[in-house]
Structure formats: structure tokens, C-alpha cells
Design an enzyme around this catalytic site. Structure first.
Site, PDB file in Angstrom:
ATOM      1  N   GLU A 107      10.011  15.778  15.564  1.00 48.87           N
ATOM      2  CA  GLU A 107      10.493  15.620  14.189  1.00 48.87           C
ATOM      3  C   GLU A 107       9.815  16.657  13.291  1.00 48.87           C
ATOM      4  OE1 GLU A 107       9.161  12.159  11.937  1.00 48.87           O
ATOM      5  OE2 GLU A 107      11.240  11.843  11.340  1.00 48.87           O
ATOM      6  N   LYS A 161       0.862  -1.196   0.000  1.00 50.54           N
ATOM      7  CA  LYS A 161       0.000   0.000   0.000  1.00 50.54           C
ATOM      8  C   LYS A 161       0.890   1.235   0.000  1.00 50.54           C
ATOM      9  CE  LYS A 161      -1.501   2.842   2.763  1.00 50.54           C
ATOM     10  NZ  LYS A 161      -1.311   4.086   1.992  1.00 50.54           N
ATOM     11  N   CYS A 205      14.049  10.211   7.370  1.00 53.03           N
ATOM     12  CA  CYS A 205      13.816   9.834   8.774  1.00 53.03           C
ATOM     13  C   CYS A 205      15.082   9.894   9.633  1.00 53.03           C
ATOM     14  CB  CYS A 205      13.256   8.426   8.806  1.00 53.03           C
ATOM     15  SG  CYS A 205      14.250   7.263   7.866  1.00 53.03           S
ATOM     16  N   GLU A 256       9.338   1.002  11.147  1.00 48.86           N
ATOM     17  CA  GLU A 256      10.432   1.964  10.924  1.00 48.86           C
ATOM     18  C   GLU A 256       9.812   3.341  11.013  1.00 48.86           C
ATOM     19  OE1 GLU A 256      13.399   1.124  10.820  1.00 48.86           O
ATOM     20  OE2 GLU A 256      13.631  -0.809   9.827  1.00 48.86           O
TER      21      GLU A 256
HETATM   22  P1  NAD Z   1       2.498   8.508   7.732  1.00 41.45           P
HETATM   23  O1  NAD Z   1       2.652   7.700   8.956  1.00 41.45           O
HETATM   24  O2  NAD Z   1       1.469   9.562   7.722  1.00 41.45           O
HETATM   25  O3  NAD Z   1       2.139   7.559   6.496  1.00 41.45           O
HETATM   26  C1  NAD Z   1       2.959   6.470   6.110  1.00 41.45           C
HETATM   27  C2  NAD Z   1       2.111   5.442   5.407  1.00 41.45           C
HETATM   28  O4  NAD Z   1       1.214   4.856   6.339  1.00 41.45           O
HETATM   29  C3  NAD Z   1       1.219   5.997   4.307  1.00 41.45           C
HETATM   30  O5  NAD Z   1       1.139   5.015   3.296  1.00 41.45           O
HETATM   31  C4  NAD Z   1      -0.114   6.193   5.001  1.00 41.45           C
HETATM   32  O6  NAD Z   1      -1.207   6.163   4.099  1.00 41.45           O
HETATM   33  C5  NAD Z   1      -0.136   5.001   5.938  1.00 41.45           C
HETATM   34  N1  NAD Z   1      -0.885   5.143   7.179  1.00 41.45           N
HETATM   35  C6  NAD Z   1      -1.034   6.261   7.949  1.00 41.45           C
HETATM   36  N2  NAD Z   1      -1.718   5.959   9.059  1.00 41.45           N
HETATM   37  C7  NAD Z   1      -1.999   4.644   9.018  1.00 41.45           C
HETATM   38  C8  NAD Z   1      -2.672   3.731   9.895  1.00 41.45           C
HETATM   39  N3  NAD Z   1      -3.208   4.131  11.045  1.00 41.45           N
HETATM   40  N4  NAD Z   1      -2.752   2.429   9.534  1.00 41.45           N
HETATM   41  C9  NAD Z   1      -2.205   2.002   8.384  1.00 41.45           C
HETATM   42  N5  NAD Z   1      -1.578   2.804   7.503  1.00 41.45           N
HETATM   43  C10 NAD Z   1      -1.465   4.109   7.820  1.00 41.45           C
HETATM   44  O7  NAD Z   1       3.932   9.057   7.400  1.00 41.45           O
HETATM   45  P2  NAD Z   1       4.379   9.973   6.183  1.00 41.45           P
HETATM   46  O8  NAD Z   1       4.018  11.367   6.498  1.00 41.45           O
HETATM   47  O9  NAD Z   1       3.927   9.389   4.897  1.00 41.45           O
HETATM   48  O10 NAD Z   1       5.970   9.781   6.228  1.00 41.45           O
HETATM   49  C11 NAD Z   1       6.767  10.551   7.027  1.00 41.45           C
HETATM   50  C12 NAD Z   1       7.131   9.795   8.285  1.00 41.45           C
HETATM   51  O11 NAD Z   1       7.764   8.574   7.974  1.00 41.45           O
HETATM   52  C13 NAD Z   1       8.139  10.553   9.140  1.00 41.45           C
HETATM   53  O12 NAD Z   1       7.756  10.511  10.490  1.00 41.45           O
HETATM   54  C14 NAD Z   1       9.434   9.785   8.946  1.00 41.45           C
HETATM   55  O13 NAD Z   1      10.351   9.902   9.957  1.00 41.45           O
HETATM   56  C15 NAD Z   1       8.938   8.398   8.770  1.00 41.45           C
HETATM   57  N6  NAD Z   1       9.939   7.593   8.067  1.00 41.45           N
HETATM   58  C16 NAD Z   1      10.621   6.636   8.755  1.00 41.45           C
HETATM   59  C17 NAD Z   1      11.605   5.894   8.123  1.00 41.45           C
HETATM   60  C18 NAD Z   1      12.369   4.823   8.845  1.00 41.45           C
HETATM   61  O14 NAD Z   1      12.919   3.981   8.184  1.00 41.45           O
HETATM   62  N7  NAD Z   1      12.424   4.831  10.153  1.00 41.45           N
HETATM   63  C19 NAD Z   1      11.886   6.126   6.790  1.00 41.45           C
HETATM   64  C20 NAD Z   1      11.179   7.128   6.116  1.00 41.45           C
HETATM   65  C21 NAD Z   1      10.201   7.843   6.773  1.00 41.45           C
END
Ligand code: NAD
Length: 481
Positions: A386, A179, A287, A253
Site C-alpha cells: 500500500e 484517540k 484505504c 479496518e
Molecule cells: P497508523 O496505523 O499509523 O495509525 C492509525 C492510528 O492508530 C493513529 O491514531 C495512531 O496513533 C494509532 N496507532 C498506531 N500504532 C498503534 C498501536 N500499536 N496501538 C494503538 N494505536 C496505534 O495509520 P495511519 O498512517 O494513521 O493511517 C493510514 C492507514 O490507515 C493506511 O494503512 C490505511 O489503509 C488505513 N486505513 C484503513 C481504513 C479502513 O477502513 N480499512 C480507512 C482509512 C485508513
């Protein structure tokens, strides 16, 4: 040119979606619509999970194949992706604003590197081993694929982070429902075309674009055996809770607020490129970035000057231009969030040394000027939360113990780096930082090494051989005699 897809890739076929809504994809730099894809609904997830389950359970299918046969398919997929590299990086940069030179290095290269790495690992790693016992018998220890994987991916590195999951899951013999984030779905459809061309067996890889609701539905779906998630800590907590209730294995992650520890003997003047990669890469939307710069009090002004100079000199502009180092934020909403943190930093009494606004010459696109705050206390909101944008905080420390204390005074523990002219000293300091990964005079995650965080940065590891075992169950068969 507008790209419009009307079907979803599920079960090895392009099928009509159950819903009627579409996801419009908008360019972060021009604010123009780039194209659209169908918005997946629950019935599409049901179909994708059913297809993945059929493929997984087929007694003569994917999960039962000899390692070499699966590895061959993975390599064919790597070739098909490589053949689309230019188009892939263009789509990604247009969607999320990642400078194209960075997209080429990371998004363009990582998927096939990871597929080939795990294909090789698959060939080399025995799926079972015989272990002499202590009580007279022998045990056959087997590694079995976990089953159907629900992989949820963010927009910041949409292809690389998808392949942190897809490559080891395929190697393990799992099947996957991906997804992607709504912000970055056009690259997903190009990937689906590569999957089809490479002859990946039907149902092994399926794609359902959608937002949070579709993601949540996939996470709790009864047909899913393992969840792999990259994204925000808030979403990670919700997903971890859902998986906890189901006792479903999950890899998380999540976010970070990493420390760049500058020791008193560091010569930063020779490290400008590495400092940029460590603190600003992908417009600050990475991240693991070091967004807290810890500077020895005696050299504080000097360190502030280095980062102020760096932020002031980077080229901000069109992400499709090879000279660009910083592009726009992914969305108008995200830019507002970054700007609200800049306002908070000012209100808390931090001093802006460069940036703080929007670049004047760019009137379209969701740009923010690279920004450095000095006089930051580690308790300030901008040092604790963050921001996920090109905003750094420079924090003074008294001695190395104080630097380590400040680095560890964070809810997060994902990345970090230590800067010094004495590599041995650097490693000793690095060992004291409570984080899943850390670099010395640079930060460059490698596919062969486990990647992930501690504390609010997540659970489990991706990459390396450990990333493969995250998709395997162990079974002990006690052999008598
Ligand atoms: P987000 O959590 O809003 O969304 C990430 C994904 O999860 C999207 O596909 C979203 O549609 C889905 N999603 C959101 N809530 C959900 C839920 N309750 N259940 C299932 N799916 C859900 O994050 P974002 O804004 O897309 O990405 C930025 C974040 O990702 C930052 O906090 C960043 O630090 C983190 N990130 C972490 C890593 C790592 O490896 N640790 C790498 C890249 C980004």
C-alpha cells in the site's frame, strides 16, 4: 489564526491534562503551525476510561435509557456538528491536505448522516426478541451494549472514521474513549465542543489525543471492553495481538491494495469523474482506493492513456481552494514514503507515463505529482504494497480468469471495482473477487452496507446494521414453561 487548546474533554468537562507536552499541528499545504493541543498521557487515558466506565455503569444512566432517549441525544449531536460544518472541514483540509470539496462531501456530511442513521436504527431494532425453542421452552434473546469502547482513528478521514465507531457505539448504549491521530486533532476539539453543547451525558464521549503509545495503552487498558481501530495493517496486527491475549472484542479496518478491473467492453471515456473517485480521492490517501488498474492486454495502451490523461489533468494545489482535486500528502514523512515507492517502481522497471516528481509551481507543502506506472507486473513492490498516495499501477491481463487471479493475488482484500457496459457480467466478476467490498462502474461505500476487509485488510465490519451488532453482546435467557 493559531488555535491553541489547553484542556482535554473528559467526563463531560474540560480538564487540565496530566502531562505538560503539546501536539503541534502543522498544515500539510503551508507547513505552518496551525495550533496545538495537549498530548495525552497514560493518566489522562485512566481518567477517560474511568469516566466512560462510570457513565456506562450508572444504573439509571446512558446504557439503561430507552432507545428513543438515546436516539434524541444522537440527533442533537448531529445538529451541533452540522452547525460547525464549515469550520470542521476547513480544519480538516488545513491539517491533512484533503481537498475541501471532498472534505465537505465526506468529512462534513458523514458524522451527522451516521448519527441519524443509527438513531433511526436504534428506534426500529428491538433490543430483545422471544424465540420459540425446540425443547418446549422459549428463549429471550437480548442485545446488551459491550461497555467501554476504545476507538482509535487515523488522520486520513478523521471525522468520518471516528463516527463509523462513535455512532453505532452510542446507539448500542456503549460509552467511548476516542484517540485521534496526532496529525488531525484540531477537528477533535471542535467535535468535543459540539458534544458539550448537545448535552451528551458526561463520560459518554471522551477524547485523549496522542500517538502510538497512548493508543497502545488504551487498547490494553483493563477498563476497556471493546476496541475499534482504523489504520495501518502493521498497527492492526499489534492491536489484534494485544486484544487476542485479553480475549477482548476488536474490529480492525486496515490497509488495502484494491483492483480496478477494466473489462474489454468498458467505455472509460464517460466515467472520468467516477474513475477519479475510485483511484485518487483524498490525494490517494484512502484505504479502499483502486491503485492497481487491471487492463485487458488488447486494450492496454488505451487504458494507460485514459489514466495518464486523468492524472495529468487533475488540479493539484491548495486544499482550501474549491477547484483543487489533489492536495498535499499529510506530512513530510509520508511524502518521503510515497516518493520511496515511486523510486522502487522505477528501479523495478516500471515505466512512468505521467508524474513521478513534485509539482514545480508548489514550493511549500508536501505535494507529490499524481503518478501512473505502466508495464507493471503484479509481483512488483508497487503493486503489492500500500503506497497511500496518488500513484497508480496499470497491469495487463489475458482474459477474465486472469484478471480475477491477479485481483486476488494480494495480501489485501478491502475494496475494488469492475468496469463494463454489461452490469450483469460485472456482478458475476465482482462475486469472484476476494474482497470485503466492491463497486460496479464506480465505488461508493454506503452507510447502510457493511464495510470492511478480508485477509490483511482487517477483521469485522463497520456501517449498516452489522456495524451496530459489533458493539453488542448477545444474552440468551431460557424461559421455562
Ligand atoms: P497508523 O496505523 O499509523 O495509525 C492509525 C492510528 O492508530 C493513529 O491514531 C495512531 O496513533 C494509532 N496507532 C498506531 N500504532 C498503534 C498501536 N500499536 N496501538 C494503538 N494505536 C496505534 O495509520 P495511519 O498512517 O494513521 O493511517 C493510514 C492507514 O490507515 C493506511 O494503512 C490505511 O489503509 C488505513 N486505513 C484503513 C481504513 C479502513 O477502513 N480499512 C480507512 C482509512 C485508513
Amino acid at each position: 489564526m493559531s488555535l491553541s487548546y489547553e484542556k482535554l474533554y473528559i467526563g463531560g468537562q474540560w480538564v487540565s491534562p496530566h502531562g505538560h507536552d503539546v501536539i503541534p499541528v502543522v498544515s500539510a499545504s503551508t507547513e505552518e503551525v496551525l495550533g496545538s493541543v495537549p498530548l495525552g498521557v497514560e493518566a489522562d487515558v485512566d481518567d477517560a476510561v474511568a469516566a466512560a466506565r462510570r457513565a456506562f455503569q450508572d444504573p439509571s444512566g446512558w446504557s439503561s435509557w430507552e432507545p428513543a432517549r438515546r436516539a434524541e441525544v444522537m440527533e442533537r449531536l448531529a445538529d451541533a456538528i452540522d452547525a460547525r460544518k464549515d469550520e470542521m472541514v476547513r480544519r480538516i483540509s488545513s491539517q491533512n491536505g484533503m481537498p475541501i470539496s471532498i472534505a465537505e462531501q465526506l468529512e462534513g456530511a458523514f458524522p451527522s448522516i451516521l448519527l441519524r442513521y443509527y438513531a433511526n436504527l436504534l428506534r426500529e431494532s428491538p433490543a430483545e426478541e422471544k424465540r420459540p425453542g425446540l425443547l418446549g421452552g422459549t428463549t429471550l434473546v437480548r442485545r446488551r451494549p459491550m461497555g467501554v469502547v476504545g476507538a482509535i482513528v487515523p488522520w486520513n478521514f478523521p471525522q468520518a472514521l471516528a463516527f463509523f465507531k462513535i455512532a453505532p457505539a452510542m446507539a448500542a448504549g456503549c460509552t467511548v474513549v476516542v484517540k485521534p491521530s496526532p496529525e488531525t486533532v484540531l477537528d477533535t476539539f471542535l467535535l468535543a465542543e459540539a458534544v458539550e453543547e448537545a448535552g451528551v451525558p458526561a463520560g459518554v464521549l471522551n477524547f485523549v489525543p496522542g500517538g502510538r503509545e497512548v493508543g497502545a495503552y488504551l487498547v490494553s487498558h483493563p477498563g476497556v471492553d471493546k476496541v475499534a481501530f482504523t489504520g495501518s495493517t502493521a498497527a492492526g496486527r499489534a492491536i489484534g495481538e494485544a486484544c487476542g491475549k485479553l480475549l477482548r472484542p476488536v474490529t480492525l479496518e486496515l490497509g488495502g491494495k484494491s483492483a480496478v478491473i477494466v473489462l474489454d467492453d468498458a467505455d472509460l471515456s464517460t466515467s472520468v469523474e467516477q474513475l477519479f473517485a475510485t483511484s485518487f480521492i483524498n490525494n490517494g490517501q484512502t484505504c479502499y482506493l483502486g491503485s492497481r488498474i487491471l487492463a485487458p492486454r488488447a486494450k492496454y495502451d488505451e487504458v494507460v492513456d485514459v489514466f495518464t490523461g486523468l492524472a495529468g489533468a487533475v488540479v493539484v494545489g491548495d486544499p482550501l481552494d474549491h477547484g483543487t482535486q489533489i492536495g498535499p500528502m499529510v506530512s513530510a514523512r509520508h511524502r518521503e514514503r510515497v516518493e520511496s515507492y515511486i523510486a522502487k517502481g522505477r528501479a523495478e522497471g516500471a515505466r512512468i507515463t505521467v508524474g513521478g516528481g513534485r509539482p514545480e509551481q508548489l514550493d511549500r507543502g508536501w505535494y507529490v505529482q499524481p503518478t501512473v506506472f505502466a508495464d507493471v507486473d503484479n509481483n512488483f513492490t508497487i503493486a503489492q504494497e500500500e503506497i497511500f498516495g496518488p500513484v497508480l499501477s496499470v497491469i495487463p491481463y489475458d482474459d477474465v480468469d486472469d484478471a480475477v487471479r491477479i485481483a486476488n493475488d494480494s495480501d489485501y482484500g478491502l475494496g475494488g471495482s469492475v468496469w463494463t457496459s454489461d452490469p450483469d457480467r460485472a456482478v458475476e466478476v465482482a462475486k469472484r473477487v476476494d474482497t470485503g467490498t466492491i463497486g460496479i462502474n464506480a465505488y461508493l461505500p454506503d452507510p447502510t452496507a457493511p464495510f470492511g476487509g478480508v485477509k490483511s485488510s482487517g477483521l469485522g465490519r463497520e456501517l449498516g446494521p452489522e456495524g451496530l451488532t459489533a458493539y453488542q453482546h448477545l444474552q440468551s435467557v431460557y424461559l421455562t414453561g
